[in-house]
Design an enzyme around this catalytic site. Structure first.
Site, mmCIF file in Angstrom:
data_model
loop_
_atom_site.group_PDB
_atom_site.id
_atom_site.type_symbol
_atom_site.label_atom_id
_atom_site.label_comp_id
_atom_site.label_asym_id
_atom_site.label_seq_id
_atom_site.Cartn_x
_atom_site.Cartn_y
_atom_site.Cartn_z
ATOM 1 N N CYS A 1 5.017 30.875 -6.727
ATOM 2 C CA CYS A 1 6.351 30.595 -6.197
ATOM 3 C C CYS A 1 6.203 29.613 -5.043
ATOM 4 C CB CYS A 1 7.076 31.882 -5.795
ATOM 5 S SG CYS A 1 6.271 32.821 -4.475
ATOM 6 N N ASN B 1 4.743 32.231 -1.630
ATOM 7 C CA ASN B 1 3.739 33.244 -1.992
ATOM 8 C C ASN B 1 3.834 34.493 -1.107
ATOM 9 O OD1 ASN B 1 0.082 33.490 -2.317
ATOM 10 N ND2 ASN B 1 1.651 34.340 -3.642
ATOM 11 N N CYS C 1 7.125 36.391 -1.437
ATOM 12 C CA CYS C 1 8.191 37.210 -2.048
ATOM 13 C C CYS C 1 8.009 37.346 -3.565
ATOM 14 C CB CYS C 1 9.575 36.632 -1.747
ATOM 15 S SG CYS C 1 10.073 36.798 -0.016
ATOM 16 N N ARG C 2 8.377 36.315 -4.317
ATOM 17 C CA ARG C 2 8.451 36.471 -5.775
ATOM 18 C C ARG C 2 7.105 36.585 -6.467
ATOM 19 N NH1 ARG C 2 11.919 31.256 -6.586
ATOM 20 N NH2 ARG C 2 10.497 30.730 -4.849
ATOM 21 N N SER C 3 6.175 35.672 -6.148
ATOM 22 C CA SER C 3 4.915 35.709 -6.914
ATOM 23 C C SER C 3 4.027 36.908 -6.582
ATOM 24 C CB SER C 3 4.153 34.379 -6.835
ATOM 25 O OG SER C 3 3.783 34.042 -5.534
ATOM 26 N N ASP D 1 15.324 32.992 -5.274
ATOM 27 C CA ASP D 1 14.433 33.287 -4.155
ATOM 28 C C ASP D 1 15.086 34.281 -3.194
ATOM 29 O OD1 ASP D 1 12.687 33.318 -2.050
ATOM 30 O OD2 ASP D 1 12.298 31.153 -2.136
HETATM 31 P P1 4NP Z 1 8.894 32.978 -2.187
HETATM 32 O O1 4NP Z 1 10.030 32.943 -1.049
HETATM 33 O O2 4NP Z 1 8.735 31.557 -2.676
HETATM 34 O O3 4NP Z 1 9.456 33.882 -3.228
HETATM 35 O O4 4NP Z 1 7.648 33.535 -1.517
HETATM 36 C C1 4NP Z 1 9.931 32.165 0.114
HETATM 37 C C2 4NP Z 1 9.352 32.688 1.228
HETATM 38 C C3 4NP Z 1 9.303 31.942 2.404
HETATM 39 C C4 4NP Z 1 9.862 30.669 2.428
HETATM 40 C C5 4NP Z 1 10.434 30.154 1.288
HETATM 41 C C6 4NP Z 1 10.468 30.885 0.135
HETATM 42 N N1 4NP Z 1 9.845 29.914 3.637
HETATM 43 O O5 4NP Z 1 10.569 28.914 3.709
HETATM 44 O O6 4NP Z 1 9.153 30.307 4.589
#
Ligand code: 4NP
Length: 147
Positions: A9, A12, A14-16, A120
């Site tokens: 994702c 790294n 939340c989703r993945s 997300d």
């Molecule tokens: P992920 O979500 O891609 O599912 O891990 C996010 C977590 C943090 C951020 C963006 C997306 N960020 O902008 O810090």
């Protein structure tokens, strides 16, 4: 047969990691990891609200740590799973010449949901909605691998 599967994702956190945690709970036979297309959270554990939502469903993500996706991952894994089209495009931009490792959207394995990406939850704050999709796609991927 043991497969090597990488979930990817943006952050790294939340989703993945949630996808890896749900998938490995459903099938312990495979080699799994997760990575982010960004380097924003390198070394961080999964985001606490995501860990809590996952823990409430019996999935422990606490051992996972964020790292950044890198071109060598195309050779380390035989299937790369992206959470959305941005992830997929960012991954494809790093593909080494002659490498043919498949990169698929996770939601491809859950057509019954009608979803074309995993939204997300870092932005939507809908951690349970993301986990609903992730659980459906993990089940579909496991069935696909048993094929
Ligand atoms: P992920 O979500 O891609 O599912 O891990 C996010 C977590 C943090 C951020 C963006 C997306 N960020 O902008 O810090």
């Amino acid at each position: 047969m043991t497969h090597r599967i990488l979930f990817v994702c943006l952050g790294n956190i939340c989703r993945s990691p949630a996808a890896e945690g749900v998938f490995r709970a459903g099938t312990p036979h495979h080699v799994t990891d997760s990575a982010g297309t960004s380097g924003w959270h390198i070394g961080d554990p999964p985001y606490e609200p995501m860990q809590q939502a996952a823990r409430a469903r019996g999935f422990d993500l606490s051992d996972l740590r964020a790292r950044q996706f890198e071109p060598a991952d195309f050779d380390r894994f035989d299937l790369i799973i992206a959470m959305d089209d941005n992830n997929l495009n960012d991954i494809e931009a790093l593909r080494p010449r002659e490498n043919e490792t498949p990169v698929r959207l996770f939601t491809d394995f859950a057509p019954q949901t009608g979803a074309d990406h995993v939204p997300d939850p870092y932005y939507t704050r809908d951690f349970d909605g993301a986990l609903d999709l992730i659980e459906a796609a993990a089940d579909g991927l496991i069935a696909h691998l048993k094929g």
